[in-house]
Design a protein around this motif. Structure first.
Motif, PDB file in Angstrom:
ATOM      1  N   ALA A 286      70.864  -1.331  42.232  1.00  0.00           N
ATOM      2  CA  ALA A 286      69.784  -2.308  42.325  1.00  0.00           C
ATOM      3  C   ALA A 286      69.465  -2.619  43.783  1.00  0.00           C
ATOM      4  N   MET A 287      70.506  -2.767  44.585  1.00  0.00           N
ATOM      5  CA  MET A 287      70.316  -3.054  46.002  1.00  0.00           C
ATOM      6  C   MET A 287      69.560  -1.928  46.703  1.00  0.00           C
ATOM      7  N   LEU A 288      69.917  -0.695  46.412  1.00  0.00           N
ATOM      8  CA  LEU A 288      69.274   0.455  47.051  1.00  0.00           C
ATOM      9  C   LEU A 288      67.824   0.609  46.595  1.00  0.00           C
ATOM     10  N   VAL A 289      67.559   0.408  45.304  1.00  0.00           N
ATOM     11  CA  VAL A 289      66.185   0.495  44.800  1.00  0.00           C
ATOM     12  C   VAL A 289      65.319  -0.599  45.422  1.00  0.00           C
ATOM     13  N   GLY A 290      65.880  -1.814  45.522  1.00  0.00           N
ATOM     14  CA  GLY A 290      65.153  -2.906  46.157  1.00  0.00           C
ATOM     15  C   GLY A 290      64.795  -2.594  47.596  1.00  0.00           C
ATOM     16  N   LEU A 291      65.732  -2.023  48.327  1.00  0.00           N
ATOM     17  CA  LEU A 291      65.464  -1.632  49.710  1.00  0.00           C
ATOM     18  C   LEU A 291      64.340  -0.605  49.796  1.00  0.00           C
ATOM     19  N   GLY A 292      64.373   0.383  48.895  1.00  0.00           N
ATOM     20  CA  GLY A 292      63.330   1.404  48.906  1.00  0.00           C
ATOM     21  C   GLY A 292      61.956   0.837  48.599  1.00  0.00           C
ATOM     22  N   LEU A 293      61.879  -0.153  47.697  1.00  0.00           N
ATOM     23  CA  LEU A 293      60.592  -0.738  47.316  1.00  0.00           C
ATOM     24  C   LEU A 293      60.017  -1.679  48.377  1.00  0.00           C
ATOM     25  N   MET A 294      60.871  -2.153  49.296  1.00  0.00           N
ATOM     26  CA  MET A 294      60.372  -3.043  50.339  1.00  0.00           C
ATOM     27  C   MET A 294      59.307  -2.359  51.206  1.00  0.00           C
ATOM     28  N   ILE A 295      59.441  -1.061  51.407  1.00  0.00           N
ATOM     29  CA  ILE A 295      58.519  -0.348  52.301  1.00  0.00           C
ATOM     30  C   ILE A 295      57.103  -0.303  51.734  1.00  0.00           C
ATOM     31  N   PRO A 296      56.885   0.189  50.502  1.00  0.00           N
ATOM     32  CA  PRO A 296      55.509   0.146  49.977  1.00  0.00           C
ATOM     33  C   PRO A 296      55.006  -1.278  49.737  1.00  0.00           C
ATOM     34  N   SER A 297      55.911  -2.217  49.513  1.00  0.00           N
ATOM     35  CA  SER A 297      55.492  -3.605  49.262  1.00  0.00           C
ATOM     36  C   SER A 297      54.752  -4.185  50.458  1.00  0.00           C
ATOM     37  N   VAL A 298      55.342  -4.056  51.635  1.00  0.00           N
ATOM     38  CA  VAL A 298      54.708  -4.656  52.810  1.00  0.00           C
ATOM     39  C   VAL A 298      53.449  -3.897  53.218  1.00  0.00           C
ATOM     40  N   VAL A 299      53.407  -2.610  52.913  1.00  0.00           N
ATOM     41  CA  VAL A 299      52.179  -1.842  53.172  1.00  0.00           C
ATOM     42  C   VAL A 299      51.041  -2.369  52.303  1.00  0.00           C
ATOM     43  N   LEU A 300      51.344  -2.690  51.051  1.00  0.00           N
ATOM     44  CA  LEU A 300      50.340  -3.259  50.156  1.00  0.00           C
ATOM     45  C   LEU A 300      49.865  -4.630  50.628  1.00  0.00           C
ATOM     46  N   VAL A 301      50.783  -5.450  51.150  1.00  0.00           N
ATOM     47  CA  VAL A 301      50.415  -6.781  51.637  1.00  0.00           C
ATOM     48  C   VAL A 301      49.397  -6.677  52.766  1.00  0.00           C
ATOM     49  N   VAL A 302      49.681  -5.836  53.743  1.00  0.00           N
ATOM     50  CA  VAL A 302      48.769  -5.676  54.881  1.00  0.00           C
ATOM     51  C   VAL A 302      47.438  -5.089  54.412  1.00  0.00           C
ATOM     52  N   SER A 303      47.470  -4.139  53.490  1.00  0.00           N
ATOM     53  CA  SER A 303      46.229  -3.548  52.969  1.00  0.00           C
ATOM     54  C   SER A 303      45.370  -4.587  52.267  1.00  0.00           C
ATOM     55  N   ALA A 304      45.998  -5.452  51.477  1.00  0.00           N
ATOM     56  CA  ALA A 304      45.260  -6.508  50.774  1.00  0.00           C
ATOM     57  C   ALA A 304      44.567  -7.436  51.760  1.00  0.00           C
ATOM     58  N   GLN A 305      45.249  -7.739  52.862  1.00  0.00           N
ATOM     59  CA  GLN A 305      44.663  -8.627  53.861  1.00  0.00           C
ATOM     60  C   GLN A 305      43.511  -7.954  54.593  1.00  0.00           C
ATOM     61  N   VAL A 306      43.681  -6.697  54.975  1.00  0.00           N
ATOM     62  CA  VAL A 306      42.633  -5.978  55.705  1.00  0.00           C
ATOM     63  C   VAL A 306      41.390  -5.794  54.845  1.00  0.00           C
ATOM     64  N   LEU A 307      41.598  -5.480  53.568  1.00  0.00           N
ATOM     65  CA  LEU A 307      40.482  -5.223  52.662  1.00  0.00           C
ATOM     66  C   LEU A 307      39.969  -6.491  51.975  1.00  0.00           C
TER      67      LEU A 307
END
Length: 402
Positions: A286-307
């Motif tokens: 669970a810890m490793l999967v959570g770490l992997g998902l953090m990367i696309p998560s923050v990319v989506l946050v910035v994309s939502a703000q820009v768009l």
């Protein structure tokens, strides 16, 4: 000592499921104080006339209370007793709500946040250890799942209720705290009667009040990965709690306070649901999967703000929630599993120092950078930080795995 002795005397104690429910309610109530002000930040900012930097400093001020509690008091319940440590924590939470209730300037907000941080810092380590002991050695995973899920249930409920009250009810800066104080009194009454799990509690005169961040040498290498994971997971939560309403108002032009509360409600409820639905997933996985998902998560946050996309922000919130849930639940379970029984509260408190620091410090940085270079640049820097922490934790896990 007279008050502490009085707290210890019970005619009828809550045991079994009732005791577990009471401690779980205490954890949820303590954390509720952290996000009760989330939808109200925009109102405070307008009413008191402070800057974005000040807003993030107010949000982050509670980390001072967390550090005081966890550094000096994190080991307290191991010696004083779970119940006799929790009662003062609830009293401090009530005091924090009173400060917000009568706040008429920024200084009051700082004071309220610091007191809230002290209360949460004491209640978190104590409550997590208390649950583990009430449930028993046979199922530490269940204890951690309960502690983490009620944590986010408290965060979600308080943010939504405060947002709805701020938008549709009178006294938007008063009524939420009145209701919260009533809830705290009820929870305190339950804790007053809950079974103690420390067999021979000591008195205050025998307890050294000095910084005590206790991670035994034999588990320090294995402690690094979950500690860094906790930092990143809580940084994601802190971003939405402190910056989310401002992003809605400034970038997406949504000024409804109930929507701001609902956005964080989505985050926290998704976190709680993910924790409960992924119990069969081993803690380290669970810890490793959570770490992997953090990367696309923050990319989506910035994309939502820009768009300036509300739908993309909703999707980003859900992705961040799953990443934070798996990272937080998995890393806390790992810490609970590797912690020696006699030092569990101290080790868990050390973990929460990392988590609470992640919850506040990156958010303060976002506030400073957004004032100097703009919100998009600040959030891109935040995304880069989270990605760096995720990669670091993954590397530490691979290096020190057993």
């Amino acid at each position: 000592m007279t008050l502490l002795n009085l707290v210890s005397r019970r005619t009828t104690e809550l045991t079994g499921r009732a005791a577990v429910s009471s401690v779980a309610a205490m954890i949820g109530a303590a954390f509720a104080g952290s996000t009760l002000v989330t939808p109200l930040y925009v109102i405070y900012k307008e009413q008191f006339g402070f800057s974005q930097i000040t807003l993030t400093l107010v949000y982050g001020a509670y980390v001072l209370g967390n550090l005081v509690a966890l550094l000096f008091l994190g080991h307290l319940s191991d010696r004083l007793g779970r119940r006799r440590t929790t009662i003062p924590a609830m009293a401090i939470a009530i005091l924090s709500a009173l400060v917000f209730l009568f706040a008429d300037g920024v200084a009051w907000l700082y004071a309220g946040r610091i007191l809230s941080g002290i209360s949460i810092g004491i209640a978190t380590g104590t409550g997590t250890a208390w649950l583990a002991e009430l449930i028993g050695r046979k199922d530490k995973t269940l204890a951690t799942a309960i502690a983490t899920s009620v944590n986010f249930l408290g965060l979600a409920t308080s943010a939504l209720i405060a947002g709805v009250l701020a938008q549709y009810a009178p006294w938007p800066l008063r009524l939420p705290f009145i209701i919260y104080m009533v809830a705290l009194v009820v929870v305190t009454a339950l804790i007053w009667r809950t079974q103690e799990t420390i067999a021979h509690p000591r008195g205050l005169q025998r307890i050294p009040f000095r910084p005590n961040v206790s991670v035994p040498p034999e588990i320090r290498a294995e402690f690094i990965a979950p500690a860094v994971t906790g930092f990143g997971a809580m940084a994601l939560v802190g971003f939405f709690a402190a910056i989310g309403p401002t992003v809605l108002a400034q970038d997406l032009h949504v000024a409804n306070h109930a929507v701001a509360g609902a956005l964080f409600f989505e985050l926290a409820m998704t976190v709680a649901a993910t924790i409960l639905l992924t119990q069969r997933l081993p803690s380290r996985m669970a810890m490793l999967v959570g770490l992997g998902l953090m990367i696309p998560s923050v990319v989506l946050v910035v994309s939502a703000q820009v768009l300036a996309s509300m739908w993309l922000l909703i999707a980003a919130t859900a992705c961040c929630a799953v990443a934070a849930a798996l990272g937080y639940r998995g890393s806390l379970q790992v810490v609970n599993q590797i912690a020696p029984e006699q030092k569990r509260a101290a080790v868990v408190s050390s973990y929460f120092i990392c988590g609470f620091s992640g919850n506040a410090l990156p958010v303060i940085g976002v506030g400073v950078i957004s004032t100097l270079a703009g919100a998009v640049v600040a959030d891109a820097a935040f995304a880069a930080l989270i990605i760096a922490f995720a990669l670091t934790a993954l590397a530490m896990r691979l290096i020190y795995r057993k």
